[in-house]
Design a protein around this motif. Structure first.
Motif, PDB file in Angstrom:
ATOM      1  N   ILE A 169       0.830  -1.201   0.000  1.00 29.85           N
ATOM      2  CA  ILE A 169       0.000   0.000   0.000  1.00 29.85           C
ATOM      3  C   ILE A 169       0.864   1.251   0.000  1.00 29.85           C
ATOM      4  CG2 ILE A 169      -1.583   1.378   1.423  1.00 29.85           C
ATOM      5  CD1 ILE A 169      -2.910  -1.276   2.246  1.00 29.85           C
ATOM      6  N   ALA A 170       1.910   1.262   0.856  1.00 25.25           N
ATOM      7  CA  ALA A 170       2.799   2.418   0.920  1.00 25.25           C
ATOM      8  C   ALA A 170       3.500   2.646  -0.422  1.00 25.25           C
ATOM      9  CB  ALA A 170       3.832   2.227   2.027  1.00 25.25           C
ATOM     10  N   CYS A 171       3.973   1.572  -1.055  1.00 28.74           N
ATOM     11  CA  CYS A 171       4.653   1.701  -2.347  1.00 28.74           C
ATOM     12  C   CYS A 171       3.708   2.237  -3.420  1.00 28.74           C
ATOM     13  CB  CYS A 171       5.224   0.352  -2.787  1.00 28.74           C
ATOM     14  SG  CYS A 171       6.624  -0.215  -1.794  1.00 28.74           S
ATOM     15  N   ILE A 172       2.471   1.762  -3.414  1.00 25.91           N
ATOM     16  CA  ILE A 172       1.490   2.242  -4.399  1.00 25.91           C
ATOM     17  C   ILE A 172       1.193   3.718  -4.186  1.00 25.91           C
ATOM     18  CG2 ILE A 172      -0.948   2.079  -5.063  1.00 25.91           C
ATOM     19  CD1 ILE A 172      -0.723  -0.937  -4.748  1.00 25.91           C
ATOM     20  N   TYR A 253      -5.591   5.566   1.186  1.00 32.68           N
ATOM     21  CA  TYR A 253      -5.931   6.961   0.935  1.00 32.68           C
ATOM     22  C   TYR A 253      -5.652   7.830   2.156  1.00 32.68           C
ATOM     23  CZ  TYR A 253      -8.248  11.081  -0.817  1.00 32.68           C
ATOM     24  OH  TYR A 253      -8.492  12.356  -1.245  1.00 32.68           O
ATOM     25  N   ALA A 254      -5.709   7.233   3.340  1.00 29.46           N
ATOM     26  CA  ALA A 254      -5.399   7.992   4.560  1.00 29.46           C
ATOM     27  C   ALA A 254      -3.934   8.404   4.611  1.00 29.46           C
ATOM     28  CB  ALA A 254      -5.752   7.173   5.790  1.00 29.46           C
ATOM     29  N   VAL A 272     -10.010  -4.936  13.953  1.00 32.81           N
ATOM     30  CA  VAL A 272      -8.623  -5.064  14.397  1.00 32.81           C
ATOM     31  C   VAL A 272      -7.699  -5.583  13.295  1.00 32.81           C
ATOM     32  CG1 VAL A 272      -9.181  -5.347  16.820  1.00 32.81           C
ATOM     33  CG2 VAL A 272      -9.147  -7.357  15.335  1.00 32.81           C
ATOM     34  N   LYS A 273      -8.230  -6.293  12.297  1.00 34.17           N
ATOM     35  CA  LYS A 273      -7.382  -6.809  11.226  1.00 34.17           C
ATOM     36  C   LYS A 273      -6.786  -5.692  10.377  1.00 34.17           C
ATOM     37  CE  LYS A 273      -9.518 -11.374  10.665  1.00 34.17           C
ATOM     38  NZ  LYS A 273     -10.188 -12.305   9.719  1.00 34.17           N
ATOM     39  N   CYS A 274      -7.435  -4.553  10.371  1.00 39.11           N
ATOM     40  CA  CYS A 274      -6.952  -3.426   9.568  1.00 39.11           C
ATOM     41  C   CYS A 274      -5.855  -2.632  10.290  1.00 39.11           C
ATOM     42  CB  CYS A 274      -8.111  -2.482   9.241  1.00 39.11           C
ATOM     43  SG  CYS A 274      -9.340  -3.183   8.123  1.00 39.11           S
ATOM     44  N   VAL A 275      -5.748  -2.786  11.595  1.00 41.93           N
ATOM     45  CA  VAL A 275      -4.836  -1.949  12.375  1.00 41.93           C
ATOM     46  C   VAL A 275      -3.367  -2.163  12.017  1.00 41.93           C
ATOM     47  CG1 VAL A 275      -4.018  -1.416  14.702  1.00 41.93           C
ATOM     48  CG2 VAL A 275      -6.467  -1.662  14.265  1.00 41.93           C
ATOM     49  N   PRO A 276      -2.852  -3.417  11.977  1.00 43.33           N
ATOM     50  CA  PRO A 276      -1.436  -3.579  11.618  1.00 43.33           C
ATOM     51  C   PRO A 276      -1.108  -3.044  10.229  1.00 43.33           C
ATOM     52  CG  PRO A 276      -2.338  -5.619  12.515  1.00 43.33           C
ATOM     53  CD  PRO A 276      -3.487  -4.706  12.274  1.00 43.33           C
ATOM     54  N   ILE A 277      -2.022  -3.242   9.284  1.00 49.81           N
ATOM     55  CA  ILE A 277      -1.804  -2.739   7.920  1.00 49.81           C
ATOM     56  C   ILE A 277      -1.703  -1.223   7.930  1.00 49.81           C
ATOM     57  CG2 ILE A 277      -2.748  -2.661   5.580  1.00 49.81           C
ATOM     58  CD1 ILE A 277      -4.332  -5.202   6.283  1.00 49.81           C
ATOM     59  N   ALA A 278      -2.603  -0.586   8.665  1.00 48.61           N
ATOM     60  CA  ALA A 278      -2.622   0.876   8.730  1.00 48.61           C
ATOM     61  C   ALA A 278      -1.362   1.413   9.394  1.00 48.61           C
ATOM     62  CB  ALA A 278      -3.867   1.350   9.493  1.00 48.61           C
ATOM     63  N   ILE A 279      -0.933   0.773  10.475  1.00 50.07           N
ATOM     64  CA  ILE A 279       0.247   1.256  11.202  1.00 50.07           C
ATOM     65  C   ILE A 279       1.502   1.136  10.346  1.00 50.07           C
ATOM     66  CG2 ILE A 279       1.749   0.805  13.173  1.00 50.07           C
ATOM     67  CD1 ILE A 279      -0.717   0.065  14.787  1.00 50.07           C
ATOM     68  N   VAL A 280       1.665   0.001   9.666  1.00 45.33           N
ATOM     69  CA  VAL A 280       2.863  -0.208   8.856  1.00 45.33           C
ATOM     70  C   VAL A 280       2.893   0.740   7.651  1.00 45.33           C
ATOM     71  CG1 VAL A 280       4.057  -1.836   7.337  1.00 45.33           C
ATOM     72  CG2 VAL A 280       3.219  -2.589   9.571  1.00 45.33           C
ATOM     73  N   GLY A 282       1.282   3.563   7.273  1.00 49.82           N
ATOM     74  CA  GLY A 282       1.403   4.933   7.759  1.00 49.82           C
ATOM     75  C   GLY A 282       2.806   5.246   8.241  1.00 49.82           C
ATOM     76  N   PHE A 283       3.442   4.264   8.903  1.00 50.60           N
ATOM     77  CA  PHE A 283       4.806   4.474   9.385  1.00 50.60           C
ATOM     78  C   PHE A 283       5.780   4.669   8.227  1.00 50.60           C
ATOM     79  CE2 PHE A 283       9.027   2.871  10.439  1.00 50.60           C
ATOM     80  CZ  PHE A 283       9.324   3.593  11.576  1.00 50.60           C
ATOM     81  N   ILE A 284       5.689   3.824   7.218  1.00 53.32           N
ATOM     82  CA  ILE A 284       6.586   3.933   6.060  1.00 53.32           C
ATOM     83  C   ILE A 284       6.419   5.279   5.375  1.00 53.32           C
ATOM     84  CG2 ILE A 284       7.120   2.998   3.772  1.00 53.32           C
ATOM     85  CD1 ILE A 284       6.314   0.233   4.872  1.00 53.32           C
ATOM     86  N   LEU A 285       5.184   5.685   5.158  1.00 55.65           N
ATOM     87  CA  LEU A 285       4.931   6.957   4.485  1.00 55.65           C
ATOM     88  C   LEU A 285       5.397   8.135   5.344  1.00 55.65           C
ATOM     89  CD1 LEU A 285       1.404   6.191   2.987  1.00 55.65           C
ATOM     90  CD2 LEU A 285       3.556   6.417   1.740  1.00 55.65           C
TER      91      LEU A 285
END
Length: 301
Positions: A169-172, A253-254, A272-280, A282-285
């Motif tokens: 997601i971050a790369c895209i 998009y966030a 809760v399944k979305c939380v790790p994806i969002a954190i990673v 968001g952190f990379i970006l």
């Protein structure tokens, strides 16, 4: 602008090597970052008030904001649904959605701070000296604290690498935002490096506006601030509506805010399944914003 643009990386890198084990110091650093952001945004408003032909410059800021917003947003949304198709996530939460208007009010405070600086600058019968120098000094301190925040965010390199969805997601977001930035730069007839720098804010409105303002002046700074703030406000509204069907698209998009400001909305409406994806993601970006933005600034210097 700094004679050596890459010197601005120094406080960020130094801060990143500092590990904090005290929760008290964590809290103090977070508070310091919040206060410094308000101070610099107030100075941004003062700088805007000193511009010649203020009315036409405000029109330019609005034009830049909406051109980049539409170009970048269209490119992001053209690619992100592919992640949901190829790597689906079951987003489900029984929790009631958070009141979005309350979170939007937090963003509105930042606009009011810039507006207060602009209004004060217009009212004062004299020019305030050393605004740019003071802003640069505060910016260096801010980047130092941000480096500390990133280091102490709790994510290890292993955790980031293992979360493939977050990395993809971050790369895209990075790639499609650059495409949107190039398109916007041609529409607005500005240097491509400027467009790529503008497109590298990834939703981090406070830092993006500050860095662009320091590099290219208050018009670019104001446009970058409004661009990323508008992105966040749209994300706050769109996430509760679309995250059940398009979780990866909503998280992507966030942008950088997926690890902090929009995370409660993602958690409460996506589960809760979305939380790790969002954190990673968001952190990379978040980590890439100052690095990429200053890189493109240096190319155009």
């Amino acid at each position: 602008m700094y004679s050596g643009v890459f010197m601005i990386f120094l406080p960020l890198v130094v801060g990143y090597f500092i590990t904090l084990r005290s929760e008290t110091w964590h809290h103090r650093i977070n508070q310091a970052v919040s206060y410094l952001i308000y101070v610099i945004l107030f100075f941004m408003g003062l700088s805007l008030s000193a511009l010649d032909n203020l009315g036409s410059n405000l029109q330019t800021i609005a034009l830049f904001t909406f051109t980049f917003f539409i170009a970048i947003g269209a490119c992001n949304l053209a690619a992100l649904p592919l992640v949901d198709k190829w790597m689906p996530v079951e987003a489900q939460s029984k929790a009631a959605p958070l009141p979005v208007y309350m979170m939007a009010l937090e963003s509105a405070k930042l606009i009011l701070v810039v507006g207060a600086g602009l209004l004060l600058g217009l009212i004062l019968p004299f020019q305030m000296p050393y605004i740019n120098e003071t802003s640069e000094g505060i910016l260096l301190l801010l980047l130092f604290f941000i480096g500390i925040q990133l280091r102490n965010s709790g994510l290890t390199l292993k955790q980031i690498i293992l979360n493939k969805r977050g990395m993809i997601i971050a790369c895209i977001i990075v790639g499609t935002s650059w495409i949107g930035g190039i398109i916007a730069s041609y529409i607005l007839d500005i240097p491509v490096t400027n467009g790529l720098a503008m497109a590298s804010g990834f939703g981090w409105y406070s830092l993006a506006g500050i860095l662009m303002g320091d590099a290219y002046g208050p018009v670019y700074g104001g446009a970058s601030f409004m661009l990323e703030l508008l992105r966040e406000l749209v994300a706050l509204i769109a996430i509760p509506m679309f995250i059940r069907r398009y979780p990866c698209t909503s998280i992507g998009y966030a942008g950088a805010t997926a690890m902090d400001f929009t995370l409660p909305v993602i958690q409460s409406t996506g589960g809760v399944k979305c939380v790790p994806i969002a954190i990673v993601s968001g952190f990379i970006l978040s980590l890439l914003v100052p690095v990429l933005m200053l890189f493109f600034v240096s190319l155009g210097a």
